[in-house]
Scaffold this motif. Structure first.
Motif, PDB file in Angstrom:
ATOM      1  N   ASP A  61      -2.260  -2.553  -3.694  1.00  0.00           N
ATOM      2  CA  ASP A  61      -3.377  -1.609  -3.750  1.00  0.00           C
ATOM      3  C   ASP A  61      -3.618  -1.153  -5.179  1.00  0.00           C
ATOM      4  O   ASP A  61      -2.678  -0.858  -5.926  1.00  0.00           O
ATOM      5  N   ALA A 100      -6.083  -0.112   0.543  1.00  0.00           N
ATOM      6  CA  ALA A 100      -5.525   1.003   1.327  1.00  0.00           C
ATOM      7  C   ALA A 100      -6.643   1.928   1.776  1.00  0.00           C
ATOM      8  O   ALA A 100      -7.686   2.036   1.145  1.00  0.00           O
ATOM      9  N   LEU A 121      -2.991   0.072   5.640  1.00  0.00           N
ATOM     10  CA  LEU A 121      -3.536  -1.165   5.118  1.00  0.00           C
ATOM     11  C   LEU A 121      -4.893  -1.401   5.751  1.00  0.00           C
ATOM     12  O   LEU A 121      -5.025  -1.402   6.973  1.00  0.00           O
ATOM     13  N   VAL A 140       0.831  -1.203   0.000  1.00  0.00           N
ATOM     14  CA  VAL A 140       0.000   0.000   0.000  1.00  0.00           C
ATOM     15  C   VAL A 140       0.867   1.256   0.000  1.00  0.00           C
ATOM     16  O   VAL A 140       2.024   1.213   0.416  1.00  0.00           O
TER      17      VAL A 140
END
Length: 168
Positions: free
Chosen positions: A127, A166, A80, A74
């Protein structure tokens, strides 16, 4: 200060991450910077040292998803979302792995954990925001060294996938 072509060659110092990428023929550029022993937020340190925005530099976190270790990648400026990560890997819940466990399983030290070249391969989720960049930066396998790589190459090299994991 970033060094694009450090003494280790155009790809940077030899780490399991650079070895894996080179062996797979995946293009990347290594970037070294001065790591300060007092730093505690390694991703933000990398972004500042390399002169990059926090949304283009990604941190690698190891989580336990229903008893299985997985990797979440992320942006360093975000967090996270463990619920989203669990959902992305088909688990009911996830929690961050103990740092000592993460180090043993990946072969890297905290602050230098790369999603690439890990000692024990794990399911990797990147992400979805990474896909909006032509290249992103992830740890190259040690503190003070990041790898610049195309997001799709990162997905291929890790055997991973994109998902919105994320949160701000």
């Amino acid at each position: 200060m970033s060094k694009r072509n450090p003494a280790g060659g155009a790809h940077g110092p030899g780490t399991p991450a650079t070895v894996a990428l080179t062996a797979a023929g995946v293009p990347f550029t290594g970037h070294t910077y001065v790591h300060h022993d007092t730093a505690t937020n390694f991703g933000e340190e990398a972004a500042a040292a390399l002169g990059l925005s926090d949304d283009r530099v990604f941190k690698t976190l190891v989580a336990d998803a229903d008893g299985t270790l997985v990797v979440g990648v992320v942006p360093v400026g975000g967090r996270l979302d463990l619920k989203a990560l669990a959902s992305a890997v088909g688990a009911k819940k996830a929690s961050l792995a103990d740092p000592a466990v993460a180090e043993r399983r990946t072969g890297y030290v905290v602050g230098g954990i790369s999603p690439l070249g890990q000692k024990t391969a794990a399911t990797t989720v990147i992400d979805a925001s990474a896909a909006s960049f032509s290249s992103v930066f992830v740890s190259g396998g040690r503190r003070g060294f990041d790898i610049e790589i195309a997001p799709d190459d990162l997905v291929r090299a890790t055997g991973g996938r994109y998902a919105p994991i994320a949160r701000a």
